[in-house]
Structure formats: structure tokens, C-alpha cells
Design a protein around this motif. Structure first.
Motif, PDB file in Angstrom:
ATOM      1  N   HIS A   1     -18.602  30.272  12.497  1.00  0.00           N
ATOM      2  CA  HIS A   1     -19.519  29.732  11.485  1.00  0.00           C
ATOM      3  C   HIS A   1     -19.722  30.848  10.455  1.00  0.00           C
ATOM      4  CE1 HIS A   1     -22.447  27.212   9.658  1.00  0.00           C
ATOM      5  NE2 HIS A   1     -23.525  27.771  10.164  1.00  0.00           N
ATOM      6  N   SER A   2     -20.647  30.690   9.565  1.00  0.00           N
ATOM      7  CA  SER A   2     -20.872  31.686   8.513  1.00  0.00           C
ATOM      8  C   SER A   2     -21.953  32.686   8.895  1.00  0.00           C
ATOM      9  CB  SER A   2     -21.250  30.978   7.204  1.00  0.00           C
ATOM     10  OG  SER A   2     -22.372  30.138   7.404  1.00  0.00           O
ATOM     11  N   ILE A   3     -22.161  32.867  10.174  1.00  0.00           N
ATOM     12  CA  ILE A   3     -23.120  33.842  10.688  1.00  0.00           C
ATOM     13  C   ILE A   3     -22.608  34.269  12.054  1.00  0.00           C
ATOM     14  CG2 ILE A   3     -24.602  32.127  11.812  1.00  0.00           C
ATOM     15  CD1 ILE A   3     -27.026  33.802  10.927  1.00  0.00           C
ATOM     16  N   PRO A   4     -22.824  35.512  12.463  1.00  0.00           N
ATOM     17  CA  PRO A   4     -22.295  35.953  13.752  1.00  0.00           C
ATOM     18  C   PRO A   4     -22.887  35.195  14.939  1.00  0.00           C
ATOM     19  CG  PRO A   4     -22.899  37.832  12.390  1.00  0.00           C
ATOM     20  CD  PRO A   4     -23.434  36.610  11.701  1.00  0.00           C
ATOM     21  N   GLU A   5     -22.060  35.094  15.981  1.00  0.00           N
ATOM     22  CA  GLU A   5     -22.460  34.568  17.284  1.00  0.00           C
ATOM     23  C   GLU A   5     -23.101  33.185  17.209  1.00  0.00           C
ATOM     24  OE1 GLU A   5     -22.908  38.587  19.971  1.00  0.00           O
ATOM     25  OE2 GLU A   5     -24.710  37.446  19.521  1.00  0.00           O
ATOM     26  N   SER A   6     -22.554  32.340  16.375  1.00  0.00           N
ATOM     27  CA  SER A   6     -22.973  30.941  16.402  1.00  0.00           C
ATOM     28  C   SER A   6     -22.424  30.319  17.677  1.00  0.00           C
ATOM     29  CB  SER A   6     -22.439  30.212  15.171  1.00  0.00           C
ATOM     30  OG  SER A   6     -22.974  28.917  15.071  1.00  0.00           O
ATOM     31  N   GLY A   7     -23.145  29.342  18.211  1.00  0.00           N
ATOM     32  CA  GLY A   7     -22.724  28.767  19.476  1.00  0.00           C
ATOM     33  C   GLY A   7     -22.897  27.272  19.559  1.00  0.00           C
ATOM     34  N   GLY A   8     -21.922  26.610  20.145  1.00  0.00           N
ATOM     35  CA  GLY A   8     -22.108  25.236  20.576  1.00  0.00           C
ATOM     36  C   GLY A   8     -22.747  25.251  21.949  1.00  0.00           C
ATOM     37  N   MET A   9     -23.227  24.102  22.382  1.00  0.00           N
ATOM     38  CA  MET A   9     -23.929  24.039  23.664  1.00  0.00           C
ATOM     39  C   MET A   9     -23.198  23.113  24.637  1.00  0.00           C
ATOM     40  SD  MET A   9     -26.656  25.856  22.864  1.00  0.00           S
ATOM     41  CE  MET A   9     -27.574  25.555  24.350  1.00  0.00           C
ATOM     42  N   VAL A  10     -23.036  23.596  25.875  1.00  0.00           N
ATOM     43  CA  VAL A  10     -22.636  22.740  26.989  1.00  0.00           C
ATOM     44  C   VAL A  10     -23.903  22.401  27.764  1.00  0.00           C
ATOM     45  CG1 VAL A  10     -21.316  22.550  29.125  1.00  0.00           C
ATOM     46  CG2 VAL A  10     -20.363  23.797  27.179  1.00  0.00           C
ATOM     47  N   ILE A  11     -24.209  21.124  27.864  1.00  0.00           N
ATOM     48  CA  ILE A  11     -25.415  20.692  28.577  1.00  0.00           C
ATOM     49  C   ILE A  11     -24.969  19.749  29.688  1.00  0.00           C
ATOM     50  CG2 ILE A  11     -27.687  19.601  28.374  1.00  0.00           C
ATOM     51  CD1 ILE A  11     -27.527  20.185  25.339  1.00  0.00           C
ATOM     52  N   ASP A  12     -24.866  20.280  30.899  1.00  0.00           N
ATOM     53  CA  ASP A  12     -24.459  19.462  32.039  1.00  0.00           C
ATOM     54  C   ASP A  12     -25.684  18.830  32.684  1.00  0.00           C
ATOM     55  OD1 ASP A  12     -21.678  19.743  31.931  1.00  0.00           O
ATOM     56  OD2 ASP A  12     -21.772  21.711  32.905  1.00  0.00           O
ATOM     57  N   THR A  13     -25.593  17.533  32.937  1.00  0.00           N
ATOM     58  CA  THR A  13     -26.695  16.764  33.511  1.00  0.00           C
ATOM     59  C   THR A  13     -26.145  15.874  34.620  1.00  0.00           C
ATOM     60  OG1 THR A  13     -26.518  14.715  32.221  1.00  0.00           O
ATOM     61  CG2 THR A  13     -27.530  16.601  31.125  1.00  0.00           C
ATOM     62  N   PRO A  14     -27.006  15.302  35.468  1.00  0.00           N
ATOM     63  CA  PRO A  14     -26.534  14.361  36.486  1.00  0.00           C
ATOM     64  C   PRO A  14     -25.835  13.135  35.893  1.00  0.00           C
ATOM     65  CG  PRO A  14     -28.738  15.132  37.026  1.00  0.00           C
ATOM     66  CD  PRO A  14     -28.439  15.631  35.651  1.00  0.00           C
TER      67      PRO A  14
ATOM     68  N   GLY B   1     -23.756  13.353  33.291  1.00  0.00           N
ATOM     69  CA  GLY B   1     -22.537  13.761  32.622  1.00  0.00           C
ATOM     70  C   GLY B   1     -22.759  14.932  31.682  1.00  0.00           C
ATOM     71  N   ARG B   2     -21.674  15.336  31.071  1.00  0.00           N
ATOM     72  CA  ARG B   2     -21.683  16.512  30.196  1.00  0.00           C
ATOM     73  C   ARG B   2     -21.946  16.115  28.744  1.00  0.00           C
ATOM     74  NH1 ARG B   2     -17.278  21.240  30.660  1.00  0.00           N
ATOM     75  NH2 ARG B   2     -18.866  21.864  32.214  1.00  0.00           N
ATOM     76  N   ILE B   3     -22.871  16.842  28.134  1.00  0.00           N
ATOM     77  CA  ILE B   3     -23.127  16.732  26.694  1.00  0.00           C
ATOM     78  C   ILE B   3     -22.560  17.985  26.028  1.00  0.00           C
ATOM     79  CG2 ILE B   3     -24.899  16.659  24.891  1.00  0.00           C
ATOM     80  CD1 ILE B   3     -24.810  14.098  26.440  1.00  0.00           C
ATOM     81  N   LEU B   4     -21.846  17.814  24.935  1.00  0.00           N
ATOM     82  CA  LEU B   4     -21.428  18.938  24.105  1.00  0.00           C
ATOM     83  C   LEU B   4     -22.143  18.821  22.762  1.00  0.00           C
ATOM     84  CD1 LEU B   4     -17.579  19.190  24.794  1.00  0.00           C
ATOM     85  CD2 LEU B   4     -19.434  20.527  25.807  1.00  0.00           C
ATOM     86  N   HIS B   5     -22.841  19.879  22.383  1.00  0.00           N
ATOM     87  CA  HIS B   5     -23.599  19.930  21.131  1.00  0.00           C
ATOM     88  C   HIS B   5     -22.896  20.956  20.261  1.00  0.00           C
ATOM     89  CE1 HIS B   5     -27.577  19.794  18.919  1.00  0.00           C
ATOM     90  NE2 HIS B   5     -27.084  20.928  18.463  1.00  0.00           N
ATOM     91  N   SER B   6     -22.234  20.504  19.204  1.00  0.00           N
ATOM     92  CA  SER B   6     -21.339  21.401  18.458  1.00  0.00           C
ATOM     93  C   SER B   6     -22.077  22.517  17.741  1.00  0.00           C
ATOM     94  CB  SER B   6     -20.518  20.602  17.438  1.00  0.00           C
ATOM     95  OG  SER B   6     -21.300  20.265  16.304  1.00  0.00           O
ATOM     96  N   GLY B   7     -23.340  22.275  17.336  1.00  0.00           N
ATOM     97  CA  GLY B   7     -23.978  23.191  16.410  1.00  0.00           C
ATOM     98  C   GLY B   7     -23.218  23.188  15.095  1.00  0.00           C
ATOM     99  N   ASP B   8     -23.518  24.118  14.213  1.00  0.00           N
ATOM    100  CA  ASP B   8     -22.771  24.265  12.968  1.00  0.00           C
ATOM    101  C   ASP B   8     -21.481  25.010  13.284  1.00  0.00           C
ATOM    102  OD1 ASP B   8     -25.115  23.239  12.006  1.00  0.00           O
ATOM    103  OD2 ASP B   8     -25.555  24.892  10.639  1.00  0.00           O
ATOM    104  N   PHE B   9     -20.363  24.522  12.762  1.00  0.00           N
ATOM    105  CA  PHE B   9     -19.107  25.197  13.116  1.00  0.00           C
ATOM    106  C   PHE B   9     -18.028  24.939  12.072  1.00  0.00           C
ATOM    107  CE2 PHE B   9     -18.022  20.953  14.369  1.00  0.00           C
ATOM    108  CZ  PHE B   9     -16.638  20.879  14.375  1.00  0.00           C
ATOM    109  N   LYS B  10     -16.998  25.760  12.154  1.00  0.00           N
ATOM    110  CA  LYS B  10     -15.746  25.520  11.438  1.00  0.00           C
ATOM    111  C   LYS B  10     -14.610  25.976  12.345  1.00  0.00           C
ATOM    112  CE  LYS B  10     -15.997  29.919   8.894  1.00  0.00           C
ATOM    113  NZ  LYS B  10     -15.791  30.558   7.581  1.00  0.00           N
ATOM    114  N   THR B  11     -13.436  25.439  12.126  1.00  0.00           N
ATOM    115  CA  THR B  11     -12.296  25.777  12.987  1.00  0.00           C
ATOM    116  C   THR B  11     -11.530  26.943  12.370  1.00  0.00           C
ATOM    117  OG1 THR B  11     -10.937  24.111  11.875  1.00  0.00           O
ATOM    118  CG2 THR B  11     -12.089  23.425  13.881  1.00  0.00           C
ATOM    119  N   ASP B  12     -12.217  28.077  12.262  1.00  0.00           N
ATOM    120  CA  ASP B  12     -11.666  29.253  11.586  1.00  0.00           C
ATOM    121  C   ASP B  12     -11.020  30.185  12.612  1.00  0.00           C
ATOM    122  OD1 ASP B  12     -11.118  31.483  10.060  1.00  0.00           O
ATOM    123  OD2 ASP B  12     -13.056  31.511   9.034  1.00  0.00           O
TER     124      ASP B  12
END
Length: 555
Positions: free
Chosen positions: A144-157, A159-170
Motif C-alpha cells: 500500500h502507500s504506507i509501510p506495513e499495511s495488512g489484510g486480515m485473516v479472520i477465522d471463525t466457526p 468459515g474464513r473471512i479475508l479483509h483486504s484492507g487498502d492494497f495494491k498488487t505492487d
């Protein structure tokens, strides 16, 4: 059949860009354990929120359920994701989790507001996880345009949620981690219940460019400049700040950082190991003694902020430095919609000084931190979610992204702030609607959007203000004539006489005609005086100002 459910509830950031706040929950309906991803701010403007300092999501729903909140996770340190954390901590009082750079910024904010810095806990990148209630959460590196940006893996009973956050495929972001397609493919190999995905650039049809593409163009521009060079970008874009500084260094220039936000971000990057090297800096005091052609200033204020270094240089001097005819000013940034007026004002002020201004209309001095449409599809194809919920975008972005997902065989829905979605099944289903709104930081206090403070301020700005004062004696008879004070209205009206004189004449006539019952009743008296003042103003100047009536009684 399970009676528990997996819910998603955006309180900010869905249907708008900024002010991100996303709630996830799992459990029996009405008793779900909750986590919050991001807690950001938006910025005011003089048209709709005059005088307001910050805009935050209305957290009333979550405050009322704070005993069910397990923790807050911050994806990255942009203000629209982290800016409200310290403002809202006293209401939520749960641990805050973030990677090292983001945690550093969060602790600074907590300290400024007198909150315990230890409430912010540093987490390492995936595969390290945090277990809270029914959730297992990990932070996955994202470019992303700032260091250490992160998407989230949220595992629940459920199933799995993926929260992309702000991102680019750089693949080459210069500072911070590159986008790792193999890692994201591995996150989806066992099935993903839902992907919550950034929608900001869904209308941009070409693949996004890499941060590494910007450096050579900036180097050529700076190398050809004759006078002093001044450049601005987002203070949080540490990679761009470094690129700019290195371009200046290669051109033989001394580098000056101007603006607390930029200095704070660079300091945080060094403290957390994100930055390993940076060109040597000189202070503004040292710079003032150097030849102008040997200087490059890196300044805050890429969005036209009035108090930032760019705007102050445009108006005159800042920290003893002054921009002059023949100098070069570079906007290495994109103007966020809504900020055009402030940016254009600065450009015009520089133009009047004879300064050469280069913006990003050519598209070569800035790259977006958000994934364009082909990049979004790359993430879709890697993760292969059962359903996709667009987030981080205005309604038009969410709708376009949802249609894209459906065209590729994924279940989807347009989910805006206040829509609670049940994600337990094969398709997203509306489970409830929650009242959401905005909270304004106005000076040192927080006010609700419906409190009327900003509404009254706008009305006064549009129409002006009249104060009507009357005094009544012990027998409820007027003691002398009423008098008026006016602000923000024309002094002379259609009658060619003074507006105040016309107001006081008509108000006096009203008092003389008023019966005893009206004169004894403050509410009725105020209502009548207000009506007369507004009507007289309408007749005289074509406007109905806000009116404050002060009734004083001699007892």
C-alpha cells in the motif's frame, strides 16, 4: 442446525471513502462476540461541516455492546483507518492490535490523549495469530502507500473471512512488503467464506503501476531544475518521501523535511526498522544559509491543508524559508476528491510568485496506493471466495464492484454503513439495520451530527444572525424600545434606510400591539419577535437570518 451466526456490520467506510470502521461478530443473535477492524476519521470541509476539526463514525451501537467487544485491529496507519482510535478509546477500552509501524503511530496518538500506551499491542505478520473469543485473527502483509499495511485473516466457526484492507498488487513498493500472490493463494486454498475487498479504484481499467516506476521520472525532473525544489506528497507515504529525498541527493541537493506529520512518519519508520537508510537531512535554520539551487524541501500539505507547510510557503515564509520566482514545486500526489479547491488555491498563489508548479496530471509522478480493476480481479482469482462484499468506497464503487463479483460467479451485495449482514450461509443476507451517523470533533468536544450545532452554524453562515433584546418592567410592559445587533447581513435594505432601524421600528410596533397574555409568556413573545425580525429582514434584504431573542424582566 446451528443457531449461531457470523455477522458483518460497517459503521463507517462503506458508501464513503474515509472513516473506516468494520464490526465482525459470531455467536447467537444479539449475543455475538465482536471485533472491530479499523477506527478512522474523515476530514471536514467549510461547505458542509464548517469549524469542525474531525469527523468520526457514530459508535453508539458498539458503545452499548462494549462488554461483547474483544478487541480492535488496525490494518494500517492512515488517518481514515487509525485516526479515531484515541478519541474513542475511553468508550471501548479494549486492546488494540497492530503491526509494529502502525502500533508506533497508535501509541503516539494514545499518549497525546492521555490513554495508556500499553493498550496497543504489537502483532507480527501472518502466520502469527491472535485468538479472541470465537475468532483467530492474523495480519497478512499487503503493499500500500504506507509501510506495513495488512489484510486480515479472520477465522471463525462459520468459515474464513479475508479483509483486504487498502492494497495494491505492487511487486516493488520500495519501502514495505511486496504483494505476495502465492501467500494469498494459500490463504484461499481451503475455502474462503467471504472476501471484504477495497473498491476505491474499481473504475480504473488499467493495471496499477509500481512505486518503483516513479523514481526515475522524479530524478529527471529534480536534476533539470535550476532554482530551489520543493515537493509535497502524503506524509504517510514513506516510500515516496524516500524516493523524493534520494532524487534530491542524486542532484547534489541538501534535503529539508518540513512539517511535523512527515517528520513523525519518518521517525516511526526508523524506530520500527521499516526504514534502514535515508539521505542526510539539514535543519531549516541551516538551509536558510545555503544557496537556493542546492536545496530540496520535502513538505506536508499535498491536499491543500491551510496550516500545512505547503500552504504557508504559498502565503509567505515557513520556518525562515521562502519560495521565489524560478523555483520548482512538485505535487507528487493525487488530489483526493473534495480537496481540489485548496490545492488549486495553493497552485495559483505559487503561480503569482513565478514558481513553476508540476502536478500529477501527467500521471508520471505519483502512483495510487489502491488496486485498479484488473488488480482487484487478481485478488478475486487468487482467493476464490464464496461471497465478496465490497467495502472502502462510495456507493457507485460498491455497486460496480458487486456487479463485477456477480459476473464472475461470486455471491455479492452492496452493503453500506448500518447494514448488518449474516454471512453464515451461501449468500449474504440482511440481518438488521443499525442507526449510524457521524460524530464531530468540534474543538475539544464531540458532538453528534444531529445535535444541531453544525446545522445552526451553516444557517448563520448562509443567512447571518440577529440578536433582538427587549426589557419589560414589573407590570410586563415594554421598558423602552427593543434594540438589535446584527452580524453577517447587509446594513442597508430596499427602503434605503438602515436595516437595524427598520427592524427596531417593526419590532416596537409588534410590542405595542401585543396583548397582555403574549407579553407575560416568554415563549410566545420570543416567537412573535423572531417572526417579525425574519419577515422584516426578508422584505429589506431578501434573507431570513437566524434570530436570537433575549427577554429581560424587571422583578
Amino acid at each position: 442446525m446451528s443457531t449461531e451466526r457470523l455477522i458483518y456490520l460497517p459503521l463507517g467506510g462503506a458508501g464513503e471513502i474515509g472513516m473506516n470502521a468494520y464490526v465482525y461478530g459470531y455467536g447467537k443473535p444479539g449475543k455475538e462476540r465482536l471485533i472491530l477492524v479499523d477506527l478512522g476519521v474523515a476530514f471536514p470541509d467549510m461547505d458542509s461541516t464548517p469549524g469542525v476539526d474531525l469527523i468520526m463514525p457514530d459508535m453508539t451501537w458498539l458503545k452499548e455492546r462494549a462488554n461483547r467487544l474483544e478487541g480492535i485491529f488496525i490494518t494500517h496507519a492512515h488517518e481514515d483507518h487509525i485516526g479515531a482510535v484515541a478519541h474513542m478509546y475511553s468508550h471501548l477500552k479494549v486492546p488494540i492490535y497492530a503491526r509494529a509501524f502502525t502500533a508506533n503511530i497508535a501509541r503516539r496518538k494514545m499518549k497525546e490523549h492521555g490513554h495508556p500506551e500499553e493498550a496497543v499491542q504489537t502483532v507480527s505478520a501472518w502466520p502469527e495469530v491472535v485468538k479472541l473469543g470465537p475468532f483467530t485473527i492474523g495480519v497478512v502483509p499487503m503493499a500500500h502507500s504506507i509501510p506495513e499495511s495488512g489484510g486480515m485473516v479472520i477465522d471463525t466457526p462459520a468459515g474464513r473471512i479475508l479483509h483486504s484492507g487498502d492494497f495494491k498488487t505492487d511487486p516493488t513498493p520500495i519501502v514495505g512488503e511486496a504483494f505476495d500472490p502465492d501467500l494469498w493463494a494459500s490463504l484461499g486454498k481451503d475455502g474462503v467464506q467471504a472476501l471484504m475487498c477495497d473498491s476505491t479504484n474499481v473504475f480504473s481499467l488499467n493495471p496499477g503501476r509500481s512505486e518503483v516506476d516513479v523514481g526515475p521520472e522524479i530524478t529527471k525532473l529534480v536534476g533539470a531544475a535550476k532554482g530551489m525544489v520543493v515537493a509535497t506528497t502524503f506524509a504517510s507515504n514513506v516510500a515516496r518521501v524516500k524516493t523524493l529525498a534520494e532524487a534530491g541527493e542524486r542532484a547534489g541537493r541538501s534535503i529539508v523535511l518540513l512539517g511535523r506529520a512527515m517528520q513523525r512518519m519518518v521517525d516511526a519508520a526508523f524506530e520500527t526498522g521499516v526504514l534502514k537508510s535515508f539521505p542526510n537531512l539539514v535543519s531549516p535554520e541551516e538551509a536558510s544559509q545555503m544557496p537556493r539551487e542546492n536545496l530540496m524541501l520535502l513538505v506536508t500539505g499535498s491536499q491543500g491543508e491551510r496550516r500545512a507547510a505547503s500552504a504557508q510557503l504559498a502565503r509567505g515564509k515557513y520556518r525562515g524559508l521562502q519560495i521565489k520566482e524560478g523555483d520548482l514545486f512538485l505535487f507528487s500526489s493525487k488530489t483526493i476528491p473534495g480537496n481540489e479547491k485548496g490545492v488549486i488555491s495553493i497552485i495559483n498563489q505559487f503561480s503569482e510568485k513565478g514558481v513553476d508548479v508540476v502536478d500529477d496530471s501527467s500521471g508520471i509522478y505519483h502512483v495510487s496506493g489502491h488496486a485498479n480493476r484488473p488488480d482487484l480481479e487478481t485478488l478475486h482469482d487468487l482467493v476464490k471466495p464464496k461471497m465478496l462484499i465490497p467495502m472502502h468506497g462510495e456507493h457507485r464503487h460498491l455497486r460496480e464492484h458487486a456487479q463485477l463479483a456477480i459476473s464472475k460467479g461470486m455471491a455479492s451485495a452492496v452493503v453500506v454503513n448500518g447494514m448488518m449482514m449474516d454471512l453464515t450461509g451461501d449468500t449474504p443476507v440482511v440481518a438488521d439495520y443499525v442507526d449510524t451517523g457521524r460524530t464531530y470533533l468540534d474543538g475539544t468536544v464531540k458532538i453528534g451530527a444531529m445535535d444541531g450545532v453544525v446545522r445552526d452554524r451553516i444557517r448563520m453562515a448562509l443567512n447571518g444572525h440577529i440578536v433582538v433584546t427587549v426589557i419589560l418592567d414589573e407590570d410586563d410592559a415594554p421598558l423602552g424600545e427593543p434594540w438589535c445587533d446584527v452580524k453577517g447581513v447587509a446594513e442597508t435594505g430596499r427602503s434605503k434606510g438602515g436595516l437595524v432601524e427598520a427592524l427596531e421600528k417593526d419590532l416596537d410596533q409588534f410590542l405595542k400591539r401585543a396583548n397582555k397574555k403574549t407579553l407575560r409568556d416568554d415563549d410566545k413573545l420570543e416567537e412573535g419577535l423572531r417572526r417579525v425580525a425574519r419577515q422584516t429582514s426578508q422584505n429589506e434584504i431578501g434573507k431570513k437570518p437566524e434570530v436570537t431573542v433575549v427577554v429581560s424582566r424587571m422583578r
